[in-house]
Design an enzyme around this catalytic site. Structure first.
Site, PDB file in Angstrom:
ATOM      1  N   CYS A   2       0.825  -1.190   0.000  1.00 43.37           N
ATOM      2  CA  CYS A   2       0.000   0.000   0.000  1.00 43.37           C
ATOM      3  C   CYS A   2       0.862   1.244   0.000  1.00 43.37           C
ATOM      4  O   CYS A   2       2.065   1.200  -0.210  1.00 43.37           O
ATOM      5  CB  CYS A   2      -0.907   0.006   1.230  1.00 43.37           C
ATOM      6  SG  CYS A   2      -1.751  -1.572   1.533  1.00 43.37           S
ATOM      7  N   ASP A 110      -2.462  -9.570   7.723  1.00 43.36           N
ATOM      8  CA  ASP A 110      -1.173  -9.579   8.407  1.00 43.36           C
ATOM      9  C   ASP A 110      -0.956  -8.336   9.250  1.00 43.36           C
ATOM     10  O   ASP A 110      -0.207  -8.363  10.232  1.00 43.36           O
ATOM     11  CB  ASP A 110      -0.037  -9.721   7.385  1.00 43.36           C
ATOM     12  CG  ASP A 110      -0.058  -8.646   6.317  1.00 43.36           C
ATOM     13  OD1 ASP A 110      -1.147  -8.150   5.986  1.00 43.36           O
ATOM     14  OD2 ASP A 110       1.018  -8.305   5.795  1.00 43.36           O
ATOM     15  N   ILE A 298      11.489 -10.334 -19.736  1.00 42.82           N
ATOM     16  CA  ILE A 298      11.367  -9.261 -20.706  1.00 42.82           C
ATOM     17  C   ILE A 298      12.603  -9.240 -21.584  1.00 42.82           C
ATOM     18  O   ILE A 298      13.737  -9.404 -21.101  1.00 42.82           O
ATOM     19  CB  ILE A 298      11.155  -7.894 -20.007  1.00 42.82           C
ATOM     20  CG1 ILE A 298      10.770  -6.822 -21.025  1.00 42.82           C
ATOM     21  CG2 ILE A 298      12.355  -7.486 -19.186  1.00 42.82           C
ATOM     22  CD1 ILE A 298      10.209  -5.570 -20.385  1.00 42.82           C
ATOM     23  N   GLY A 371      14.486 -12.376  -7.516  1.00 39.57           N
ATOM     24  CA  GLY A 371      15.744 -12.889  -6.970  1.00 39.57           C
ATOM     25  C   GLY A 371      16.672 -11.816  -6.463  1.00 39.57           C
ATOM     26  O   GLY A 371      17.863 -12.089  -6.236  1.00 39.57           O
TER      27      GLY A 371
END
Length: 637
Positions: A2, A110, A298, A371
């Site tokens: 958010c 959460d 991409i 990663g």
């Protein structure tokens, strides 16, 4: 995931009214397209009876407990309220513990775990969170506001405390909506930007406006405003561990980190570049899905910058549902968008492909694994090998004094990313310097001598005495006594990782309402990697050894041995072709804004040297273009 913003004021004439908190919240609506809420208490009084107030704003991207968990969120009696950006991956484990101690939960999300944990532990709560987060908690019981940021700096949090009013937000644009906050450019920040291509924490481009550093919290109460560290691991300490135990522990930690980051109530996928790190994360994520994992890569029409063939190889090996995007980067078309979203000058040109990848991935999923962090934690960068090699050479004989060095330095540069001439010149420029300065030579965009030749005399006089390199040197000293590769990688974890990579990914992804999760950056993995003997990670000019030893059976062996490409764009070509006219219309124009800092003839000399092929100033020109574009967007500068 958010966007948060808000303010606390200690005098009524600095209050934030409904229209202003709404503007502060609306300007970051891209971070949370699913919901918007504001809350304020303007009738509050401090312990002495003086009028004070608080306002909180929230934009939501719904990931967990989609139908509930609206913010600002309150505890049972309404005296503690919170806005929170990020994800807490161990929230289920925390929830069980908190319910056992008597807390009642109203949601399935959460964020509520943070609220109840704060009730029990106060500011000690942050040390118990495993996640990425920027948090603001208003505690009416103690008349205080608490801000907290995750250990690695994955989520941003900006603040300014002026004239007895604190304002904060996930992005600088929320603070800029408040009159009197973002007013004066900090000359030191311009110098830092040209050095690093980013502005290091705790500074920003604006005087009096700050980034909360990673692993820190801040408190505003009757004692004043203060910032304090809550996470302080010791990278100078090396543990004694067998290779077999290290392999087993690595498997446990990274597998568990991926497992926790697979929790989502919305579609989830994975970035897959075909490199070691994204391939491993994708392989481990596949252990927790019943259907083929969605993966995304991409590609670009220039072979030097396209590694999607490797991604396709891994996708086939792992059986993922793979999507390859191919784009022709149009940086002219997205330049203004990039600069607006990043808020302050940010010169990492890989923000361009990250922007495109995020935009296209968001069409299919709302959460993507990445990663990020593997190179810093497990010695994957070429510059670590260069540092190791330079130390060995320097011990044998002073190469920087060898005949013909001047001739080598005058060789014309190549446009190719990994050309021998280009890499060799950078290596030889640095080899004779002290170790940390040698390393800085491979990192910096504009070296000190070039910056000095660029600056106007009056701007140079405004700069403070502190050397911008002090930021890197401070991070370097945290691993005092360790080997050079460990010291360099530790410095990157504490500087380059939060200030560049995390900023790049957060802004590019959140501009499109995409949440990116980075399992390599679980703080348990970070602490473990930092404590390992370097021989488990790096040996004989090869890095990421422990990842290969722990997970070599999960992905094709060729992925561990192929040359590293990185995530770049043909920036050098652009400034000789499609950017040629743009340069003339912006930073070479008589009314260029950056002439306030830099000598026009020095800028023109850089452009001429680049366009003639004499030098490759592509990344430097990109930084100058970013700064010029930012200044043109910033009214009144």
């Amino acid at each position: 995931m958010c966007g948060i913003t808000g303010s606390v004021w200690l005098r009524d004439h600095h209050r934030v009214d409904d229209a202003l908190i709404s503007r502060m919240t609306h300007v970051i609506s891209h971070r949370g397209p699913n919901d918007a809420q504001v809350w304020a208490d303007r009738s509050h009084r401090d312990a002495s009876g003086n009028p004070m107030g608080v306002a909180l704003g929230f934009r939501r991207l719904s990931i967990i407990d989609v139908a509930g968990s609206r913010q600002p969120m309150a505890n049972e009696d309404g005296r503690v309220r919170m806005v929170f950006n990020g994800e807490i991956y161990n929230y289920r484990e925390l929830r069980q513990r908190l319910q056992g101690s008597g807390h009642r939960f109203a949601t399935e999300g959460d964020g509520e775990s943070i609220l109840h944990l704060y009730e029990d532990l106060g500011t000690d709560c942050f040390a118990h969170l495993n996640g990425m987060f920027a948090i603001a908690i208003w505690d009416a019981k103690q008349n205080r506001l608490v801000l907290g940021r995750d250990r690695i700096g994955q989520k941003p949090l900006y603040y300014s405390f002026k004239n007895e009013r604190l304002v904060f937000g996930s992005e600088l644009k929320s603070l800029a909506a408040v009159p009197g906050v973002c007013e004066q450019i900090d000359p030191a920040a311009v110098d830092q930007f040209l050095t690093y291509q980013y502005i290091p924490h705790p500074g920003t481009i604006w005087k009096g406006v700050h980034k909360l550093p990673p692993g820190h919290f801040a408190v505003l109460d009757s004692q004043g405003f203060r910032v304090q560290r809550y996470w302080d691991y010791d990278p100078s300490r090396e543990i004694a561990i067998s290779h077999g135990d290290a392999v087993e522990r690595m498997r446990e930690l990274l597998s568990d980190s991926v497992r926790m980051r697979m929790r989502s109530d919305v579609p989830l996928g994975s970035f897959l570049s075909g490199g070691i790190d994204s391939s491993l994360i994708t392989a481990l994520a596949g252990d927790h899905t019943e259907t083929p994992l969605r993966t995304f890569s991409i590609g670009f029409p220039i072979a030097d910058f396209d590694e999607t063939a490797y991604a396709a190889q891994v996708a086939k090996h792992l059986g993922t549902d793979h999507t390859r995007f191919e784009v022709t980067p149009d940086a002219i078309e997205i330049l203004d968008k990039l600069v607006w979203h990043y808020d302050e000058p940010f010169g990492d040109s890989s923000a361009v492909p990250t922007w495109y990848l995020s935009e296209l991935t968001r069409q299919s999923v709302t959460v993507a694994l990445s990663g990020d962090g593997g190179d810093e934690l497990f010695a994957g960068y070429d510059r670590y090998r260069a540092l190791w090699l330079s130390q060995k050479i320097q011990r044998l004989f002073p190469v920087h004094r060898a005949p013909g060095m001047g001739l080598i330095q005058r060789l014309p540069d190549s446009n190719r990313r990994n050309s021998v001439v280009r890499r060799g010149k950078r290596f030889l420029e640095a080899i004779g310097q002290p170790t940390v300065r040698r390393y800085m030579n491979w990192l910096q965009i504009f070296p000190e001598s070039l910056r000095a030749s660029l600056y106007r005399d009056d701007f140079f006089a405004e700069l403070p005495d502190e050397d911008p390199v002090a930021f890197l040197e401070s991070a370097w000293e945290r691993s005092s006594g360790r080997d050079l590769v460990t010291r360099a990688s530790t410095a990157d974890v504490l500087s380059y990782l939060p200030c560049d990579l995390m900023t790049k990914v957060d802004i590019a992804s959140m501009a499109h309402g995409l949440e990116v999760r980075q399992p390599m950056l679980d703080y348990r993995v970070v602490e473990f990697a930092a404590s390992l003997p370097v021989r488990y990670k790096f040996r004989g000019r090869r890095g990421k050894l422990l990842l290969r030893d722990a997970f070599g059976d999960r992905i094709p062996a060729s992925i561990f041995t192929r040359p590293k490409m990185g995530f770049g764009i043909p920036i050098a070509n652009w400034f000789r072709d499609e950017f040629r006219d743009l340069l003339g219309d912006t930073m070479l124009a008589p009314d260029a804004k950056i002439h306030r800092f830099f000598r026009p003839e020095a800028i023109a000399a850089l452009v001429a040297a680049h366009q003639s092929g004499e030098q490759n100033h592509g990344y430097r020109l990109w930084s100058l273009l970013i700064l010029e574009t930012w200044m043109r967007q910033t009214q009144g500068v």
